[in-house]
Write a protein that holds these residues in place. Sequence first.
Motif, PDB file in Angstrom:
ATOM      1  N   VAL A  74      -0.930   8.594  -7.097  1.00 22.08           N
ATOM      2  CA  VAL A  74      -1.131  10.061  -6.543  1.00 22.08           C
ATOM      3  C   VAL A  74      -0.551  11.008  -7.545  1.00 22.08           C
ATOM      4  N   ASP A  75      -1.158  12.083  -7.785  1.00 18.93           N
ATOM      5  CA  ASP A  75      -0.684  12.942  -8.601  1.00 18.93           C
ATOM      6  C   ASP A  75      -0.080  14.023  -7.625  1.00 18.93           C
ATOM      7  N   GLU A  76       1.091  13.990  -7.460  1.00 20.75           N
ATOM      8  CA  GLU A  76       1.573  14.952  -6.391  1.00 20.75           C
ATOM      9  C   GLU A  76       1.354  16.300  -6.599  1.00 20.75           C
ATOM     10  N   VAL A  81      -3.505   8.617   3.297  1.00 20.36           N
ATOM     11  CA  VAL A  81      -4.241   8.927   4.428  1.00 20.36           C
ATOM     12  C   VAL A  81      -4.446  10.534   4.472  1.00 20.36           C
ATOM     13  N   VAL A  82      -5.556  11.103   4.530  1.00 22.30           N
ATOM     14  CA  VAL A  82      -5.766  12.274   4.664  1.00 22.30           C
ATOM     15  C   VAL A  82      -6.446  12.925   5.967  1.00 22.30           C
ATOM     16  N   ARG A  83      -5.888  13.824   6.655  1.00 23.60           N
ATOM     17  CA  ARG A  83      -6.385  14.232   7.796  1.00 23.60           C
ATOM     18  C   ARG A  83      -6.874  15.643   7.755  1.00 23.60           C
ATOM     19  N   LYS A 138      -0.583  11.839   3.637  1.00 20.56           N
ATOM     20  CA  LYS A 138       0.813  11.100   3.419  1.00 20.56           C
ATOM     21  C   LYS A 138       0.054   9.679   2.261  1.00 20.56           C
ATOM     22  N   HIS A 139       1.110   9.036   2.020  1.00 22.21           N
ATOM     23  CA  HIS A 139       0.612   7.728   1.131  1.00 22.21           C
ATOM     24  C   HIS A 139       1.974   6.888   1.051  1.00 22.21           C
ATOM     25  N   GLY A 140       1.623   5.543   0.950  1.00 24.68           N
ATOM     26  CA  GLY A 140       2.461   4.670   0.585  1.00 24.68           C
ATOM     27  C   GLY A 140       2.072   3.915  -0.767  1.00 24.68           C
ATOM     28  N   PRO A 141       2.584   2.693  -0.796  1.00 28.51           N
ATOM     29  CA  PRO A 141       2.370   2.139  -2.194  1.00 28.51           C
ATOM     30  C   PRO A 141       1.035   1.589  -2.649  1.00 28.51           C
TER      31      PRO A 141
END
Length: 196
Positions: A145-147, A193-195, A186-189
């Motif tokens: 993920v490119d923050e 998830v996009v809403r 939000k994201h994990g390893p």
Amino acid sequence: MQPDLAALVGSRICHDLISPIGAIGNGVELLALTDGDTGAEMELINESVQNASARIRYFRIAYGAAGEEQMVGRSEILSILAATARGGRINYIWKIDGEQPRRLVRAALLMLQAIEASLPLGGDIQITQDGDSWVMRGEGPRLAVDEELWNNLLSPQIGFHYTAAHVQFALLPSVLAEAGRHMQYKHGPDHLVVRF
């Protein structure tokens, strides 16, 4: 300096279409060299034509104008996603029933490309509804993920530099606003998830 979005979109479309069109050319070359059975070559050409056609239909919705009253049928969306996924690294799971407003489908297709950019080894992207919200979940063996890109979706900065590979990130803020949607992610390893 503001990016030339038209040039970036053009570059993105050309980049994504060059592979299936190149494969068509390779298939034709193989046919010219083959005596007898041409089944494998014809299969390569047919698959490449279907992939190029799917990408053009995908781009027509994702990058084209979307009127307020326009709708897109579920069968058309499933057909585009199935042909786009064939032979690729991403599996799309569309779990939204019925016709949907083209503006929302446009936002979803651009968001799919944003999520794909975070799944360098491929994976699954599931699209569902939760009440009025659309939820997109990308999972794969590795997440990148490119923050900076993702945070710029939440709070766009004037003069943010995009590349052709990330033009979807440049377009998403205005497309989401046009559809009357706000985004959260939000994201994990291994998932994102996009809403909206």
